[in-house]
Scaffold this active site. Structure first.
Site, PDB file in Angstrom:
ATOM      1  N   HIS A 107      48.136 -31.149-103.002  1.00 42.46           N
ATOM      2  CA  HIS A 107      48.741 -32.262-103.758  1.00 42.46           C
ATOM      3  C   HIS A 107      49.496 -33.229-102.861  1.00 42.46           C
ATOM      4  O   HIS A 107      50.450 -33.873-103.295  1.00 42.46           O
ATOM      5  CB  HIS A 107      49.707 -31.727-104.808  1.00 42.46           C
ATOM      6  CG  HIS A 107      49.113 -30.856-105.861  1.00 42.46           C
ATOM      7  ND1 HIS A 107      48.679 -29.577-105.611  1.00 42.46           N
ATOM      8  CD2 HIS A 107      48.897 -31.066-107.179  1.00 42.46           C
ATOM      9  CE1 HIS A 107      48.226 -29.044-106.732  1.00 42.46           C
ATOM     10  NE2 HIS A 107      48.342 -29.923-107.686  1.00 42.46           N
ATOM     11  N   GLU A 162      41.393 -30.177-112.089  1.00 37.97           N
ATOM     12  CA  GLU A 162      41.595 -28.988-111.247  1.00 37.97           C
ATOM     13  C   GLU A 162      40.673 -27.847-111.668  1.00 37.97           C
ATOM     14  O   GLU A 162      40.514 -26.863-110.933  1.00 37.97           O
ATOM     15  CB  GLU A 162      43.062 -28.541-111.307  1.00 37.97           C
ATOM     16  CG  GLU A 162      43.975 -29.532-110.611  1.00 37.97           C
ATOM     17  CD  GLU A 162      45.455 -29.237-110.776  1.00 37.97           C
ATOM     18  OE1 GLU A 162      46.259 -29.835-110.057  1.00 37.97           O
ATOM     19  OE2 GLU A 162      45.818 -28.406-111.634  1.00 37.97           O
ATOM     20  N   HIS A 204      48.851 -23.538-111.798  1.00 31.86           N
ATOM     21  CA  HIS A 204      49.773 -23.483-110.650  1.00 31.86           C
ATOM     22  C   HIS A 204      51.000 -24.398-110.808  1.00 31.86           C
ATOM     23  O   HIS A 204      51.521 -24.924-109.821  1.00 31.86           O
ATOM     24  CB  HIS A 204      49.015 -23.781-109.349  1.00 31.86           C
ATOM     25  CG  HIS A 204      48.371 -25.139-109.317  1.00 31.86           C
ATOM     26  ND1 HIS A 204      47.121 -25.365-108.774  1.00 31.86           N
ATOM     27  CD2 HIS A 204      48.798 -26.370-109.743  1.00 31.86           C
ATOM     28  CE1 HIS A 204      46.820 -26.645-108.866  1.00 31.86           C
ATOM     29  NE2 HIS A 204      47.820 -27.276-109.447  1.00 31.86           N
ATOM     30  N   HIS A 239      45.502 -31.091-118.458  1.00 32.76           N
ATOM     31  CA  HIS A 239      46.812 -31.735-118.314  1.00 32.76           C
ATOM     32  C   HIS A 239      46.665 -33.100-117.664  1.00 32.76           C
ATOM     33  O   HIS A 239      45.724 -33.335-116.911  1.00 32.76           O
ATOM     34  CB  HIS A 239      47.830 -30.867-117.568  1.00 32.76           C
ATOM     35  CG  HIS A 239      47.535 -30.493-116.137  1.00 32.76           C
ATOM     36  ND1 HIS A 239      46.435 -29.781-115.732  1.00 32.76           N
ATOM     37  CD2 HIS A 239      48.255 -30.704-114.995  1.00 32.76           C
ATOM     38  CE1 HIS A 239      46.487 -29.553-114.423  1.00 32.76           C
ATOM     39  NE2 HIS A 239      47.588 -30.114-113.948  1.00 32.76           N
TER      40      HIS A 239
HETATM   41  C1  DHB Z   1      52.300 -29.794-113.248  1.00 32.31           C
HETATM   42  C2  DHB Z   1      50.985 -29.316-113.193  1.00 32.31           C
HETATM   43  C3  DHB Z   1      50.281 -29.307-111.983  1.00 32.31           C
HETATM   44  O1  DHB Z   1      48.989 -28.883-111.866  1.00 32.31           O
HETATM   45  C4  DHB Z   1      50.892 -29.742-110.823  1.00 32.31           C
HETATM   46  O2  DHB Z   1      50.190 -29.673-109.672  1.00 32.31           O
HETATM   47  C5  DHB Z   1      52.191 -30.229-110.851  1.00 32.31           C
HETATM   48  C6  DHB Z   1      52.894 -30.257-112.061  1.00 32.31           C
HETATM   49  C7  DHB Z   1      53.094 -29.789-114.516  1.00 32.31           C
HETATM   50  O3  DHB Z   1      52.539 -29.544-115.602  1.00 32.31           O
HETATM   51  O4  DHB Z   1      54.318 -30.011-114.453  1.00 32.31           O
HETATM   52 FE    FE Z   2      48.188 -29.316-109.827  1.00 36.17          FE
END
Ligand code: DHB
Ligand code: FE
Length: 286
Positions: A59, A239, A12, A192
């Protein structure tokens, strides 16, 4: 009776919203990611769900660190978004199905999941970006039931607990008498990390393990601790809890119909999957 026709999970990342607004789907950077949705659109045209139950993490738009439920279920007939500061267009509202939401809430509490119930809930990019990717047209053809899972402030619920939450949501949906076709959606991930010394961390091998095991052996993944999940997939890779809940909601014979994995989109290992949920298994077991 309501029936779960399958599951979809996708990343997302907010900058996807900017790419959509600027029609960059065919740009070399974006094309490998967006082409992963051709199959999603083909599958949806055939399965035609009426409802999407969306497992996601907020978030900081609706819940902040001062009050953060582990699990919260939306119980509204409309969900609005607002500017989160990412510089992306604010999504138009999405219709909810409050009656189904209350059925799910009643069933979850009876099943000992004491969820927070939200009759007014803002949805953030973790709902609006997947919706825009999955249903790119001008009208949303589904109503949603958003289910929030805390992936933001420790202690987080375990992978095992989220799988069980999914089981309970799946049971609730299938006990709902109105005829409707339901797709379950999990958003976020895969690996991530946006901050700290490991910012930019991606773990291709661990992502492959998650994608391989979630289909037929989610219980294997459920044994991974939150500490190990953060270590293996990054502090935002957790997540994946949303994916586990989505997988748990599918109670039939689950099969992988589609997988697209692409590194990176922004800081994220981007993945899009479609899972079929065949009811035969349940009848055989009955
Ligand atoms: C990014 C990834 C995310 O899951 C999020 O909530 C906000 C930013 C990103 O990779 O930039
Ligand atoms: Fe996210």
């Amino acid at each position: 009776m309501a029936r779960i026709v399958g599951g979809i999970a996708t990343t997302h990342v907010p900058s996807i919203g900017k790419a959509i607004a600027e029609k960059k789907q065919k740009d070399p950077y974006w094309q490998p990611f967006f082409k992963g949705f051709d199959y999603v659109h083909y599958w949806l045209a055939r399965t035609k769900p009426d409802i999407a139950v969306v497992f996601y993490n907020d978030h900081g738009l609706n819940f902040f660190l001062d009050k953060l439920p582990t699990f919260a279920v939306g119980a509204a007939n409309e969900y609005r978004s607002e500017d989160e500061g990412w510089g992306i267009p604010v999504s138009r509202p999405i219709a909810g199905d409050a009656a189904l939401s209350w059925h799910i809430i009643n069933s979850l509490v009876a099943d000992e999941f004491d969820v927070t119930m939200c009759q007014d809930m803002l949805i953030d990019h973790a709902v609006t970006i997947p919706m825009a990717l999955i249903w790119p047209g001008p009208v949303w053809p589904v109503k949603i039931v958003p289910i929030e899972i805390n992936t933001v402030q420790h202690p987080l619920p375990s992978l095992s607990r989220c799988l069980k939450l999914g089981h309970a949501v799946g049971r609730a949906i299938e006990a709902y008498t109105p005829d409707m076709r339901v797709v379950v959606i999990g958003t976020g991930g895969l690996s991530h990390q946006l901050d700290g010394r490991r910012a930019g961390f991606i773990n291709k091998e661990f992502d492959a393990l998650c994608l391989d095991k979630i289909v037929a052996e989610p219980e294997t993944l459920a044994r991974i601790s939150i500490h190990d999940l953060v270590q293996q997939s990054g502090s935002q890779g957790v997540e994946f809890l949303n994916w586990m809940a989505m997988r748990g909601a599918m109670t039939g014979r689950v099969s992988e119909l589609h997988r697209n994995y692409h590194i990176p989109i922004s800081n994220t290992a981007a993945a899009t999957v479609v899972y079929g949920n065949e009811p035969e298994m349940r009848r055989e077991a009955a």
